[in-house]
Write an enzyme that holds these catalytic residues in place. Structure first.
Site, short mmCIF file in Angstrom:
data_model
loop_
_atom_site.label_atom_id
_atom_site.label_comp_id
_atom_site.label_asym_id
_atom_site.label_seq_id
_atom_site.Cartn_x
_atom_site.Cartn_y
_atom_site.Cartn_z
N ASP A 32 -5.15 -22.69 1.74
CA ASP A 32 -6.17 -21.64 1.57
C ASP A 32 -7.54 -22.21 1.93
O ASP A 32 -7.86 -23.33 1.52
CB ASP A 32 -6.17 -21.15 0.12
CG ASP A 32 -6.75 -19.75 -0.02
OD1 ASP A 32 -6.03 -18.86 -0.48
OD2 ASP A 32 -7.94 -19.55 0.35
N ASN A 36 -12.06 -15.98 0.83
CA ASN A 36 -12.17 -14.77 0.01
C ASN A 36 -11.52 -15.00 -1.35
O ASN A 36 -10.88 -14.10 -1.90
CB ASN A 36 -11.50 -13.59 0.74
CG ASN A 36 -11.82 -12.27 0.08
OD1 ASN A 36 -12.87 -12.10 -0.53
ND2 ASN A 36 -10.89 -11.33 0.15
N SER A 126 1.33 -3.97 5.83
CA SER A 126 0.66 -2.96 5.01
C SER A 126 1.12 -1.57 5.41
O SER A 126 1.44 -1.33 6.58
CB SER A 126 -0.85 -3.10 5.24
OG SER A 126 -1.51 -1.95 4.79
N THR A 128 -0.72 0.63 5.90
CA THR A 128 -1.74 1.12 6.82
C THR A 128 -1.15 1.33 8.23
O THR A 128 -1.68 2.12 9.01
CB THR A 128 -2.94 0.15 6.86
OG1 THR A 128 -3.99 0.75 7.57
CG2 THR A 128 -2.63 -1.16 7.52
N TYR A 151 -8.62 -3.78 11.21
CA TYR A 151 -7.74 -4.42 10.23
C TYR A 151 -6.31 -3.89 10.37
O TYR A 151 -5.34 -4.66 10.47
CB TYR A 151 -8.25 -4.16 8.80
CG TYR A 151 -7.20 -4.41 7.76
CD1 TYR A 151 -6.84 -5.70 7.40
CD2 TYR A 151 -6.51 -3.34 7.15
CE1 TYR A 151 -5.83 -5.93 6.47
CE2 TYR A 151 -5.50 -3.56 6.23
CZ TYR A 151 -5.17 -4.86 5.90
OH TYR A 151 -4.16 -5.08 4.99
N LYS A 155 -2.52 -5.69 11.65
CA LYS A 155 -1.20 -5.68 11.00
C LYS A 155 -0.14 -5.19 11.98
O LYS A 155 0.98 -5.72 12.03
CB LYS A 155 -1.23 -4.79 9.74
CG LYS A 155 -2.07 -5.37 8.61
CD LYS A 155 -1.51 -6.69 8.09
CE LYS A 155 -2.43 -7.38 7.11
NZ LYS A 155 -2.08 -8.79 6.84
N ASN A 202 -12.11 -1.41 -3.14
CA ASN A 202 -10.88 -0.77 -3.63
C ASN A 202 -11.08 -0.09 -4.97
O ASN A 202 -11.92 -0.48 -5.78
CB ASN A 202 -9.75 -1.81 -3.74
CG ASN A 202 -9.35 -2.33 -2.38
OD1 ASN A 202 -9.53 -3.51 -2.08
ND2 ASN A 202 -8.83 -1.46 -1.54
N THR A 219 -17.67 6.71 -7.70
CA THR A 219 -17.67 7.90 -6.86
C THR A 219 -16.25 8.17 -6.40
O THR A 219 -15.61 7.28 -5.82
CB THR A 219 -18.58 7.72 -5.63
OG1 THR A 219 -19.89 7.40 -6.09
CG2 THR A 219 -18.64 8.98 -4.79
N ARG A 234 -2.05 7.87 -3.44
CA ARG A 234 -1.56 6.57 -2.97
C ARG A 234 -0.39 6.15 -3.86
O ARG A 234 -0.20 6.69 -4.94
CB ARG A 234 -2.64 5.48 -3.10
CG ARG A 234 -3.88 5.71 -2.25
CD ARG A 234 -3.62 5.45 -0.78
NE ARG A 234 -4.84 5.56 0.01
CZ ARG A 234 -5.32 6.71 0.48
NH1 ARG A 234 -4.68 7.86 0.23
NH2 ARG A 234 -6.43 6.73 1.20
N ASP A 300 -10.22 7.72 5.48
CA ASP A 300 -9.22 7.82 4.41
C ASP A 300 -8.12 8.79 4.82
O ASP A 300 -8.39 9.83 5.41
CB ASP A 300 -9.85 8.37 3.12
CG ASP A 300 -10.20 7.27 2.15
OD1 ASP A 300 -9.71 6.13 2.33
OD2 ASP A 300 -10.96 7.54 1.20
N1 UDP Z 1 -11.53 5.55 -3.81
C1 UDP Z 1 -12.51 6.30 -4.46
N2 UDP Z 1 -13.63 5.64 -4.88
C2 UDP Z 1 -13.82 4.31 -4.71
C3 UDP Z 1 -12.81 3.56 -4.04
C4 UDP Z 1 -11.69 4.22 -3.60
O1 UDP Z 1 -12.37 7.50 -4.65
O2 UDP Z 1 -14.86 3.78 -5.10
C5 UDP Z 1 -10.31 6.24 -3.34
C6 UDP Z 1 -10.10 6.16 -1.84
O3 UDP Z 1 -10.79 7.24 -1.22
C7 UDP Z 1 -8.59 6.28 -1.74
C8 UDP Z 1 -8.08 5.61 -3.02
O4 UDP Z 1 -9.20 5.57 -3.90
O5 UDP Z 1 -8.20 7.63 -1.77
C9 UDP Z 1 -7.59 4.20 -2.80
O6 UDP Z 1 -8.60 3.50 -2.09
P1 UDP Z 1 -8.51 1.93 -1.85
O7 UDP Z 1 -9.72 1.54 -1.06
O8 UDP Z 1 -8.27 1.23 -3.15
O9 UDP Z 1 -7.18 1.75 -0.99
P2 UDP Z 1 -6.74 2.37 0.44
O10 UDP Z 1 -7.77 3.31 0.90
O11 UDP Z 1 -6.61 1.19 1.30
O12 UDP Z 1 -5.46 3.05 0.18
#
Ligand code: UDP
Length: 346
Positions: A32, A36, A126, A128, A151, A155, A202, A219, A234, A300
C-alpha cells in the site's frame, strides 16, 4: 499458511479483508502506498490481529519495487488487487491520473505475477460497469453500459484486460472479478472502517459525520426519482461480508480449472433508498441526521441492486449482516475516529 499479497491492504475494504484472511488461515502481506489511507490503520490492525501484518509501503506502479516484493516473499499463493483510485468526481477532473494508476498498476502487477509464477488473482471491480441497467436485478450477464466516469471506465478496462488473458493461449492466470455493490459498515471491533480523507462523497460516511455533528446537514440528492420514496436505490453490502467473498474467491480459484476467469456480483440482492438508509441509521443508533432535499447529483443512476445467486451457489458465499448491523457498526466506528483520530489531528 498460504501467503496472499493484498494490494491496497491498508484501505477500507483491504484492511477488513486482511482480518478475514488471517481468520481463514492465510498469511496476508500488504502492499500500500497510503495515497488514500491513514498509517494508523497498521497499529489498529495489529490490535485486532494480535500481530503486525507484513507491510510494503510501495506503489504498485513501481515495477522494480513490486518485483522485489515478490522476490522477497517468494511463496505468494495469490493476489487480491484492491489498490486503485476510487472517487468518481475526482476521476472526471483528473482522468489521466485514473487511467495511469488504475490501469497501469494492473498491467504491472500481471507482469510481475507471471514472472514469479503466481497465477491466482481476485480483482476489485464494481457494479458501476452496469451503468443504469434496463432490467433489475442485474445478473453477471446484464450488458455493460458506456461508463459514466473515467473511474467506471477503468473498471471496465481492467475487467477486459483480465478476461483477455484467457485468449493468449498461455493458460496462465486464474481470475475472479468481484463486482462490488455499495460497501458500507465497519469491522465489529469498532477500530477498522472507512476513513475518508477530507469530506466524503459517499452516503454512509457522510451520514455518520452529520450524526456526530462534524458536518451540519446531509443533502439527499433528489427525491423525484421513480422509486417508492423518490430517492435513489442502491444495494448496500456490509464490508465484512464483502471481505469474506474474497476469501471464498481464493478457495474457488484453488479448485477452478486452468484459465478460469469468472465474474461475481457481491451485493445483498435487495435495494434500499437513500432515505431508507438514513432512517435505519437514526433508528438503530437513536440519533438524528439533519437533512435537506437537494438537486439530483449529475451522473447518479436511479436504481440498481444485485442478483447474487451466482456468488451464493458457486462461491458458497452468503451475506450475514443486515443494513441495520452495518449502520450500527458505522456509528461505533465514527465515535472511535472522533475520539482517537480526528481529535488528535491539528
Ligand atoms: N447520496 C446523497 N447524499 C450524499 C451522498 C450520496 O443523497 O451526500 C446518494 C447518492 O445520490 C446515491 C446514494 O446516496 O443515490 C449512494 O451514493 P454513494 O456516493 O455512496 O454511492 P454510488 O453513487 O457510487 O452508488
Amino acid at each position: 499458511m498460504k501467503k496472499i499479497l493484498v494490494t491496497g491492504g491498508a484501505g477500507y475494504i483491504g484492511s477488513c479483508t486482511v482480518i478475514e484472511l488471517h481468520k481463514a488461515g492465510y498469511t496476508p502481506v500488504i502492499v500500500d502506498n497510503f495515497s488514500n489511507s491513514d498509517k494508523s490503520v497498521m497499529a489498529r490492525l495489529e490490535k485486532v490481529l494480535g500481530f503486525s501484518p507484513k507491510l510494503y509501503a510501495i506503489d504498485c506502479n513501481d515495477k522494480e519495487k513490486l518485483d522485489a516484493v515478490f522476490e522477497l516473499e517468494n511463496d505468494i499463493a495469490g493476489v487480491i488487487h484492491f489498490a486503485a483510485h476510487k472517487a468518481v468526481g475526482e476521476s472526471v477532473q483528473k482522468p489521466n491520473m485514473y487511467y495511469y494508476n488504475n490501469v497501469n498498476s494492473l498491467l504491472v502487477l500481471l507482469d510481475v505475477m507471471q514472472k514469479h509464477g503466481v497465477k491466482n488473482i481476485v480483482f476489485s471491480s464494481s457494479c458501476t460497469v452496469y451503468g443504469q441497467p434496463d432490467a433489475l436485478p442485474v445478473t453477471e450477464e446484464t450488458p455493460e453500459k458506456t461508463a459514466e466516469s473515467p473511474y467506471g471506465f477503468t473498471k471496465q478496462i481492467c475487467e477486459r484486460i483480465l478476461k483477455d488473458q484467457k485468449q493468449t493461449g498461455q493458460n496462465f492466470f486464474k481470475t475472479v472479478l468481484l463486482r462490488y455493490f455499495n460497501p458500507v459498515g465497519a469491522h465489529e471491533s469498532g477500530i477498522i472502517g472507512e476513513l475518508p480523507l477530507g469530506v466524503p462523497n459517499n452516503l454512509v460516511p457522510y451520514i455518520a459525520l452529520v450524526a456526530s455533528g462534524k458536518l451540519p446537514m446531509l443533502t439527499v440528492f433528489g427525491d423525484d426519482y421513480n422509486t417508492p420514496d423518490g430517492s435513489c436505490i442502491r444495494d448496500y453490502i456490509h464490508v465484512c461480508d464483502l471481505a469474506l467473498a474474497h476469501i471464498q474467491s481464493l478457495q474457488w480459484l484453488d479448485k477452478a480449472p486452468e484459465n478460469a476467469c469468472e465474474v461475481f456480483n457481491i451485493g445483498v440482492g435487495k435495494g434500499e433508498t437513500v432515505l431508507g438508509c438514513i432512517h435505519t441509521f437514526e433508528k438503530v443508533n437513536g440519533v438524528k441526521v439533519p437533512l435537506k432535499i437537494g438537486a439530483r447529483r449529475s451522473g447518479d443512476i436511479e436504481k440498481i441492486y444485485a442478483d447474487n445467486q451466482k456468488a451464493l451457489q458457486e462461491l458458497g458465499w452468503k451475506p450475514k449482516y443486515t443494513l441495520a448491523d452495518a449502520m450500527q457498526s458505522v456509528w461505533k466506528w465514527q465515535q472511535f475516529i472522533d475520539e482517537q483520530i480526528h481529535n488528535k489531528k491539528p
